[in-house]
Design a protein around this motif. Structure first.
Motif, PDB file in Angstrom:
ATOM      1  N   LEU A  57      -6.094   1.079 -10.882  1.00 42.48           N
ATOM      2  CA  LEU A  57      -6.419   2.494 -11.100  1.00 42.48           C
ATOM      3  C   LEU A  57      -7.820   2.853 -10.641  1.00 42.48           C
ATOM      4  O   LEU A  57      -8.162   4.043 -10.599  1.00 42.48           O
ATOM      5  CB  LEU A  57      -6.278   2.835 -12.583  1.00 42.48           C
ATOM      6  CG  LEU A  57      -4.858   2.778 -13.161  1.00 42.48           C
ATOM      7  CD1 LEU A  57      -4.882   3.042 -14.655  1.00 42.48           C
ATOM      8  CD2 LEU A  57      -3.951   3.771 -12.456  1.00 42.48           C
ATOM      9  N   ALA A  58      -8.626   1.855 -10.298  1.00 44.99           N
ATOM     10  CA  ALA A  58     -10.009   2.142  -9.909  1.00 44.99           C
ATOM     11  C   ALA A  58     -10.102   3.076  -8.698  1.00 44.99           C
ATOM     12  O   ALA A  58     -10.917   4.008  -8.701  1.00 44.99           O
ATOM     13  CB  ALA A  58     -10.762   0.837  -9.643  1.00 44.99           C
ATOM     14  N   PRO A  59      -9.301   2.868  -7.620  1.00 45.13           N
ATOM     15  CA  PRO A  59      -9.395   3.824  -6.499  1.00 45.13           C
ATOM     16  C   PRO A  59      -9.050   5.254  -6.903  1.00 45.13           C
ATOM     17  O   PRO A  59      -9.678   6.208  -6.443  1.00 45.13           O
ATOM     18  CB  PRO A  59      -8.386   3.270  -5.479  1.00 45.13           C
ATOM     19  CG  PRO A  59      -8.255   1.828  -5.808  1.00 45.13           C
ATOM     20  CD  PRO A  59      -8.402   1.754  -7.291  1.00 45.13           C
ATOM     21  N   LEU A  60      -8.055   5.386  -7.784  1.00 46.00           N
ATOM     22  CA  LEU A  60      -7.698   6.725  -8.243  1.00 46.00           C
ATOM     23  C   LEU A  60      -8.815   7.334  -9.077  1.00 46.00           C
ATOM     24  O   LEU A  60      -9.135   8.527  -8.938  1.00 46.00           O
ATOM     25  CB  LEU A  60      -6.403   6.662  -9.052  1.00 46.00           C
ATOM     26  CG  LEU A  60      -5.907   7.982  -9.637  1.00 46.00           C
ATOM     27  CD1 LEU A  60      -5.624   8.984  -8.527  1.00 46.00           C
ATOM     28  CD2 LEU A  60      -4.667   7.754 -10.492  1.00 46.00           C
ATOM     29  N   LEU A  61      -9.430   6.528  -9.932  1.00 49.12           N
ATOM     30  CA  LEU A  61     -10.524   7.032 -10.750  1.00 49.12           C
ATOM     31  C   LEU A  61     -11.734   7.403  -9.910  1.00 49.12           C
ATOM     32  O   LEU A  61     -12.501   8.304 -10.275  1.00 49.12           O
ATOM     33  CB  LEU A  61     -10.918   5.975 -11.790  1.00 49.12           C
ATOM     34  CG  LEU A  61      -9.850   5.633 -12.830  1.00 49.12           C
ATOM     35  CD1 LEU A  61     -10.323   4.491 -13.718  1.00 49.12           C
ATOM     36  CD2 LEU A  61      -9.512   6.862 -13.662  1.00 49.12           C
ATOM     37  N   ALA A  62     -11.884   6.711  -8.759  1.00 49.21           N
ATOM     38  CA  ALA A  62     -13.013   7.020  -7.889  1.00 49.21           C
ATOM     39  C   ALA A  62     -12.728   8.225  -7.010  1.00 49.21           C
ATOM     40  O   ALA A  62     -13.593   9.096  -6.822  1.00 49.21           O
ATOM     41  CB  ALA A  62     -13.351   5.807  -7.026  1.00 49.21           C
ATOM     42  N   ALA A  63     -11.519   8.281  -6.445  1.00 49.60           N
ATOM     43  CA  ALA A  63     -11.206   9.360  -5.505  1.00 49.60           C
ATOM     44  C   ALA A  63     -10.814  10.652  -6.211  1.00 49.60           C
ATOM     45  O   ALA A  63     -11.004  11.735  -5.648  1.00 49.60           O
ATOM     46  CB  ALA A  63     -10.070   8.928  -4.580  1.00 49.60           C
ATOM     47  N   GLY A  64     -10.253  10.532  -7.416  1.00 47.11           N
ATOM     48  CA  GLY A  64      -9.777  11.725  -8.113  1.00 47.11           C
ATOM     49  C   GLY A  64     -10.850  12.780  -8.340  1.00 47.11           C
ATOM     50  O   GLY A  64     -10.667  13.947  -7.944  1.00 47.11           O
ATOM     51  N   PRO A  65     -11.983  12.437  -8.958  1.00 44.51           N
ATOM     52  CA  PRO A  65     -13.012  13.474  -9.166  1.00 44.51           C
ATOM     53  C   PRO A  65     -13.567  14.042  -7.866  1.00 44.51           C
ATOM     54  O   PRO A  65     -13.842  15.246  -7.777  1.00 44.51           O
ATOM     55  CB  PRO A  65     -14.095  12.722  -9.954  1.00 44.51           C
ATOM     56  CG  PRO A  65     -13.377  11.588 -10.608  1.00 44.51           C
ATOM     57  CD  PRO A  65     -12.320  11.179  -9.631  1.00 44.51           C
ATOM     58  N   VAL A  66     -13.724  13.195  -6.836  1.00 42.06           N
ATOM     59  CA  VAL A  66     -14.252  13.689  -5.561  1.00 42.06           C
ATOM     60  C   VAL A  66     -13.254  14.646  -4.913  1.00 42.06           C
ATOM     61  O   VAL A  66     -13.626  15.716  -4.397  1.00 42.06           O
ATOM     62  CB  VAL A  66     -14.573  12.509  -4.627  1.00 42.06           C
ATOM     63  CG1 VAL A  66     -15.091  13.020  -3.287  1.00 42.06           C
ATOM     64  CG2 VAL A  66     -15.595  11.582  -5.273  1.00 42.06           C
ATOM     65  N   ALA A  67     -11.964  14.271  -4.924  1.00 43.58           N
ATOM     66  CA  ALA A  67     -10.948  15.154  -4.350  1.00 43.58           C
ATOM     67  C   ALA A  67     -10.850  16.460  -5.132  1.00 43.58           C
ATOM     68  O   ALA A  67     -10.688  17.538  -4.544  1.00 43.58           O
ATOM     69  CB  ALA A  67      -9.590  14.442  -4.341  1.00 43.58           C
ATOM     70  N   ALA A  68     -10.959  16.378  -6.457  1.00 47.79           N
ATOM     71  CA  ALA A  68     -10.917  17.595  -7.263  1.00 47.79           C
ATOM     72  C   ALA A  68     -12.099  18.508  -6.955  1.00 47.79           C
ATOM     73  O   ALA A  68     -11.959  19.738  -6.886  1.00 47.79           O
ATOM     74  CB  ALA A  68     -10.896  17.235  -8.749  1.00 47.79           C
ATOM     75  N   ALA A  69     -13.280  17.901  -6.724  1.00 47.53           N
ATOM     76  CA  ALA A  69     -14.452  18.713  -6.382  1.00 47.53           C
ATOM     77  C   ALA A  69     -14.287  19.375  -5.019  1.00 47.53           C
ATOM     78  O   ALA A  69     -14.653  20.545  -4.833  1.00 47.53           O
ATOM     79  CB  ALA A  69     -15.703  17.834  -6.395  1.00 47.53           C
TER      80      ALA A  69
END
Length: 225
Positions: free
Chosen positions: A173-185
């Motif tokens: 889940l680490a890639p999702l946790l890293a990319a999720g906030p950036v993609a949301a921003a």
């Protein structure tokens, strides 16, 4: 000598009468003709012009799914080409995603800090601390926001311990946790605001979001393997 008596004028001759039989025959013939006309009306003449032949259908529009794939694929390709031209590495996006994945606890702590800051400000307003008299009312919301953000800055070790406790899910889940906030921003700051703009503007606004998404997809298989 004989007297001549005036003679009466001859009465005008009476008009000749039409034979009743001939009159009956003409009336009967007229009725028969009208009856036949009612039973057999003349064919209606079509005065309208014949409808023109249907024009050949235009070729069907392109599949929306193909248009969506081209729109996002070209945006991602443009973003990766830009990163490649700056760094000289075609896989630089995946490398940046790897670094972000390693820093997931710190990134999560930063997100928690921002969320705590907003929650502290709004929480103080919900309990009406800003209505306190004097300086206390003025400082209530800033003090609550700063206190909540200080608490959020110390959550990085807690997040790291939680990820270790749920292995191997923490690594997956680490890639999702890293990319999720950036993609949301990227979506919130650029893509959402350009939704009603022209297509070229929407394409340019989609480049950051598409680049982050594809970079995470390029890095994720290495994590799984």
């Amino acid at each position: 000598m004989k007297l001549k008596l005036p003679t009466r004028a001859a009465a005008p001759a009476a008009p000749a009468k039409v034979p009743a039989q001939g009159k009956k025959k003409s009336t009967k013939a007229a009725r028969t003709k009208a009856k036949k006309k009612r039973l057999n009306p003349p064919a209606a003449t079509d005065t309208t012009q014949a409808a023109p032949a249907a024009a050949p259908e235009a070729p069907s529009v392109q599949d929306p799914r193909i248009r969506w794939a081209l729109f996002n694929g070209t945006a991602a390709a443009a973003g990766h080409l830009a990163i490649w031209s700056v760094t000289g590495d075609p896989m630089a996006g995946a490398d940046y995603m790897a670094r972000m994945t390693i820093s997931v606890p710190e990134l999560a702590a930063a997100g928690i800090t921002v969320g705590a800051l907003v929650a502290g400000w709004k929480g103080a307003a919900m309990v009406h601390l800003h209505r306190l008299p004097g300086l206390a009312g003025l400082a209530a919301r800033p003090a609550a926001a700063i206190g909540a953000s200080l608490w959020g800055q110390g959550t990085a070790p807690v997040v790291r311990d939680a990820m270790y406790a749920i292995e191997p899910w923490g690594t997956l889940l680490a890639p999702l946790l890293a990319a999720g906030p950036v993609a949301a921003a990227c979506w919130w700051g650029l893509d959402r605001r350009a939704r009603q703009s022209a297509r070229p503007v929407r394409w340019i606004a989609r480049v950051p979001l598409a680049t982050v998404t594809v970079s995470s997809l390029l890095y994720a298989p290495g994590v799984v393997l």
